[in-house]
Enzyme design. Structure first.
Site, mmCIF file in Angstrom:
data_model
loop_
_atom_site.group_PDB
_atom_site.id
_atom_site.type_symbol
_atom_site.label_atom_id
_atom_site.label_comp_id
_atom_site.label_asym_id
_atom_site.label_seq_id
_atom_site.Cartn_x
_atom_site.Cartn_y
_atom_site.Cartn_z
ATOM 1 N N GLY A 30 43.525 33.342 34.666
ATOM 2 C CA GLY A 30 43.549 32.326 33.617
ATOM 3 C C GLY A 30 42.433 32.428 32.603
ATOM 4 O O GLY A 30 42.039 31.432 31.993
ATOM 5 N N LYS A 31 41.924 33.648 32.382
ATOM 6 C CA LYS A 31 40.872 33.839 31.373
ATOM 7 C C LYS A 31 41.351 33.407 30.001
ATOM 8 O O LYS A 31 40.651 32.714 29.265
ATOM 9 C CB LYS A 31 40.454 35.315 31.316
ATOM 10 C CG LYS A 31 39.802 35.839 32.555
ATOM 11 C CD LYS A 31 39.348 37.272 32.371
ATOM 12 C CE LYS A 31 40.478 38.223 32.020
ATOM 13 N NZ LYS A 31 41.471 38.329 33.091
ATOM 14 N N THR A 32 42.555 33.851 29.635
ATOM 15 C CA THR A 32 43.086 33.521 28.317
ATOM 16 C C THR A 32 43.254 32.015 28.160
ATOM 17 O O THR A 32 42.875 31.436 27.140
ATOM 18 C CB THR A 32 44.425 34.230 28.091
ATOM 19 O OG1 THR A 32 44.218 35.636 28.129
ATOM 20 C CG2 THR A 32 45.031 33.841 26.755
ATOM 21 N N SER A 33 43.804 31.362 29.185
ATOM 22 C CA SER A 33 43.994 29.909 29.123
ATOM 23 C C SER A 33 42.662 29.197 28.957
ATOM 24 O O SER A 33 42.519 28.297 28.120
ATOM 25 C CB SER A 33 44.692 29.419 30.399
ATOM 26 O OG SER A 33 45.970 30.003 30.535
ATOM 27 N N ASP A 66 41.236 42.746 24.829
ATOM 28 C CA ASP A 66 42.041 43.131 25.983
ATOM 29 C C ASP A 66 43.237 43.972 25.551
ATOM 30 O O ASP A 66 44.027 43.536 24.720
ATOM 31 C CB ASP A 66 42.533 41.844 26.662
ATOM 32 C CG ASP A 66 43.227 42.089 27.989
ATOM 33 O OD1 ASP A 66 43.565 43.250 28.269
ATOM 34 O OD2 ASP A 66 43.426 41.117 28.732
ATOM 35 N N THR A 79 53.497 33.906 30.237
ATOM 36 C CA THR A 79 52.598 35.028 29.952
ATOM 37 C C THR A 79 52.875 36.245 30.825
ATOM 38 O O THR A 79 53.007 37.356 30.305
ATOM 39 C CB THR A 79 51.130 34.574 30.090
ATOM 40 O OG1 THR A 79 50.891 33.556 29.109
ATOM 41 C CG2 THR A 79 50.182 35.722 29.848
ATOM 42 N N GLY A 116 45.005 37.741 35.733
ATOM 43 C CA GLY A 116 45.886 36.690 36.218
ATOM 44 C C GLY A 116 45.196 35.412 36.644
ATOM 45 O O GLY A 116 45.857 34.478 37.099
#
Length: 688
Positions: A134-137, A159, A610, A132
């Site tokens: 913000g790794k993906t962002s 993931d 997300t 949560g």
């Protein structure tokens, strides 16, 4: 408007040092020099024992310490005539605090904005951190920024709870898909379930038609556990990182990894499995889960070497300006450094830089407080920030803007629900329906711990006997709920449970087995799969207490939860292979989880794209496992907070779409909890 920067007169800190220490700790010495240059309002006078002995003697406190403890106590830092640090250099945040104390004025760290074109030069990048944050962002924005600059980029997700498809609005595969709007970018999404199926088939296929069906079925059963999913995911990952063609084809290869706990387990797999293969007295072929791995030994070795090579790989620790994610980032940093991944940077996402109403000021001060107490393990790592944005990071325009600019788009969507239930309505329903086992589930970082604690307190206040527990190593229930609340609490200590299980199995094995057979069992008990079994046993014992108590379980982030549930389904096959007894509590667990009259799953999410999509996927997985979800809880909602700040108001308006989606999906069975400037614990839990 409150803004962040003030000019202050320089203050001087004197560091009493030893050249021997500097020589032995060059990295720390260099980091200290960099921190001084980046800290406004601070100058440092550095004196060395070998050159300035008279200066040392002039400071009675410093000289007294050296006389008592020797030069091993160096370096010693002195600010305003007082010793403030011994045996190490001050970190960046400590320097800022010295400035604040001596001048009485606040000064901000010169935290630099994250710019991947300047901050990262290695071919491989790993983004990791608590769920949560913000790794993906961050990974997507980095990939797009580099691709837009003309570099060829491959972005890969390992993931189990990946949401890259939501960000790029593109159906992805584990082989890689070109993104039309970004010509130089290819994105691959490694589905661990599909990878496990492919891995299982690759092991079994050579034996089809050569061995009886009963033997093949047994092989499939031994390769059905959650451990196989992790092995399969690592196989996919190692293929990408050691592929010579990919190395030549792409300038950068980025990995959007899973929440921290899963990432650590995945990255530790190569050394764990390599050691296991080397130590095995029977060969990999007789150890179900390890079948077929011998041929991958060299690939693993190369993958580990690449991870540990700072010239090739950078670990990007992503966090938020909050205490829990920062502590988790420190833990991840230390554990990864222990396995040789030392080239690390810290990116703090979602930093508010200005405020103009009470809520934005509360958020700003809450963030600054967390940053001022930066964990020691992070103070020596290069630090960069990504500002808080008003928009959700989906769609190419927003992905491109994340690292560059903000824009305020106020949504005109209207809330469809006439009334919005509160958490107390959820608790009333749980009480009236006499639920015995209650899970709070959702992606990491959505507040499952807080919701679980509030539910436990609410049921206790209505007269129920309640036990609250966690299977998430990143959760800290005792920080949230007072031990004197009348609720019993527990935490599953994975290492302690593993040791207890190993001792139990070996004790039983020694009663009947030969030394050769015991040697096999000892090897089997070194498998990561064994930890899944041990944790499941403890988990089952706690749930068994629902015979006379309500058990509220604060589960781990989504990926870990799914693996834990998978271990329940494969438990019998795994336990027989390891020669352990099946406790009665474990026999009863799955039927109880599937009994909707006594078990309730509360899906916890945030009012953003997300987290909502992730929660829906989690719910679907639970349904396939025969476990029904009922209530949804939207946590930390700005829409419910009444802010007048322009950025936060825009973010609040963008929540309405997702509140409406949850309302429709859950058929009105949802609650909304407003964002709180304070830490929600103790009596504040009763107010939700």
């Amino acid at each position: 408007m409150g803004v962040a920067m003030e000019t202050v007169a320089d203050i001087t800190i004197t560091t009493y040092e030893s050249k021997i220490f500097c020589e032995d700790n060059r990295r720390d010495c260099a980091s200290f020099s960099r921190h001084v240059s980046e800290t406004e309002g601070c100058t440092v006078r550095r004196v060395f024992y070998e050159e300035n002995l008279d200066v040392f003697r002039e400071n009675k406190d410093v000289w007294s310490l050296i006389c008592d403890a020797g030069t091993e106590i160096l370096p010693i830092s002195v600010a305003d005539g007082k010793i403030v640090k011994i045996e190490d250099y001050p970190g960046k945040r400590e320097l800022l605090e010295y400035v604040r104390i001596q001048t009485g004025r606040k000064v901000e760290d010169k935290m630099k904005l994250f710019n991947p074109k300047e901050n990262v030069t290695t071919k491989y990048m790993f983004f990791t951190g608590k769920g949560g944050v913000g790794k993906t962002s961050a990974a997507c924005a980095t990939a797009v920024t580099l691709a837009d600059s003309g570099k060829k980029v491959l972005l890969i997700s390992t993931d189990p709870a990946s949401n890259l498809q939501d960000v790029f609005h593109t159906e992805l595969t584990n082989k890689g898909v070109a993104i039309k709007e970004v010509p130089n970018l290819v994105v691959a999404n490694l589905d661990p379930i599909q990878a496990a199926a492919e891995y299982r088939e690759s092991v079994i296929a050579p034996f089809r038609g050569k061995l009886p069906d009963s033997v093949l079925n047994n092989m499939e059963e031994q390769l059905s556990g959650s451990c196989t999913v992790e092995i399969a995911a690592f196989n996919e990952f190692s293929n990408f990182i050691t592929d010579k063609n990919l190395q030549e084809e792409y300038d950068f290869v980025l990995f959007d990894t899973a929440p921290t706990g899963h990432t650590l387990r995945m990255l530790q797999l190569p050394s764990a499995w390599s050691n296991f293969i080397s130590e095995s007295t029977h060969g990999a072929s007789c150890l179900g889960q390890l079948s077929g791995l011998e041929s991958k030994r060299e690939v693993y070795k190369n993958a580990v070497a690449t991870l540990a090579d700072g010239r090739l790989t950078t670990l990007i620790l992503v966090s938020r300006p909050e205490m829990t994610p920062l502590k988790e980032a420190e833990r991840a940093s230390n554990e990864l450094a222990d396995i040789g991944v030392n080239n690390q940077i810290l990116v703090i996402n979602g930093v508010l830089t200005a405020y103009d109403d009470s809520l934005s000021e509360s958020l700003y001060r809450k963030q600054q407080k967390a940053l001022s107490k930066m964990p020691k393990g992070l103070q020596k790592i290069p630090l960069y920030t990504i500002p808080l944005r008003a928009y959700n990071i989906t769609g190419m325009d927003n992905v491109r803007a994340l690292l560059i600019s903000d824009h305020y788009v106020v949504s005109d969507e209207k809330l469809k629900a006439q009334t919005i239930p509160q958490l107390k309505d959820v608790i009333d329903d749980l009480y009236k329906s006499n639920k015995k086992v209650i899970f709070t589930m959702g992606k990491g970082g959505v507040g499952k711990t807080t919701i679980a604690a509030a539910i436990a307190l609410g049921l206790s206040a209505r007269g129920k006997k309640v036990h609250l527990t966690t299977t998430d190593p990143a959760a800290h229930l005792k920080f949230v709920i007072d031990e004197s609340s009348g609720i019993t609490m527990s935490h599953i200590d994975e290492q302690a449970e593993l040791k207890k299980y190993q001792d139990e199995v070996l004790s039983k094995a020694r009663e009947t087995m030969s030394e050769d057979d015991i040697a096999y069992v000892e090897e089997d008990l070194r498998s990561p799969c064994t930890q899944e079994i041990a944790v499941f046993r403890a988990f089952a014992e706690i749930v068994d207490k629902a015979e006379n108590q309500v058990v509220v379980i604060d589960t781990a982030p989504t990926g870990h939860t799914l693996l834990l549930l998978d271990s329940t389904q494969s438990y019998n096959q795994e336990i027989k292979r390891s020669q352990g007894d099946i406790p009665e509590s474990a026999r009863k667990l799955l039927p109880r989880l599937r009994n909707a009259e006594e078990t309730e799953v509360i899906i916890v999410t945030l009012a953003e794209a997300t987290p909502v999509y992730e929660a829906m996927r989690l719910e679907e997985d639970l349904k396939r496992a025969g476990i029904a979800a009922n209530w949804w809880v939207i946590n930390s909602s700005l829409y419910h907070s009444g802010t007048t700040n322009q950025m936060l108001s825009a973010k609040a308006s963008n929540e309405i779409e997702w509140i409406n989606k949850v309302d429709a999906h859950a058929k009105g069975k949802f609650a909304v909890i407003a964002w709180s400037p304070d830490e929600i614990k103790g009596d504040k839990l009763r107010e939700l």
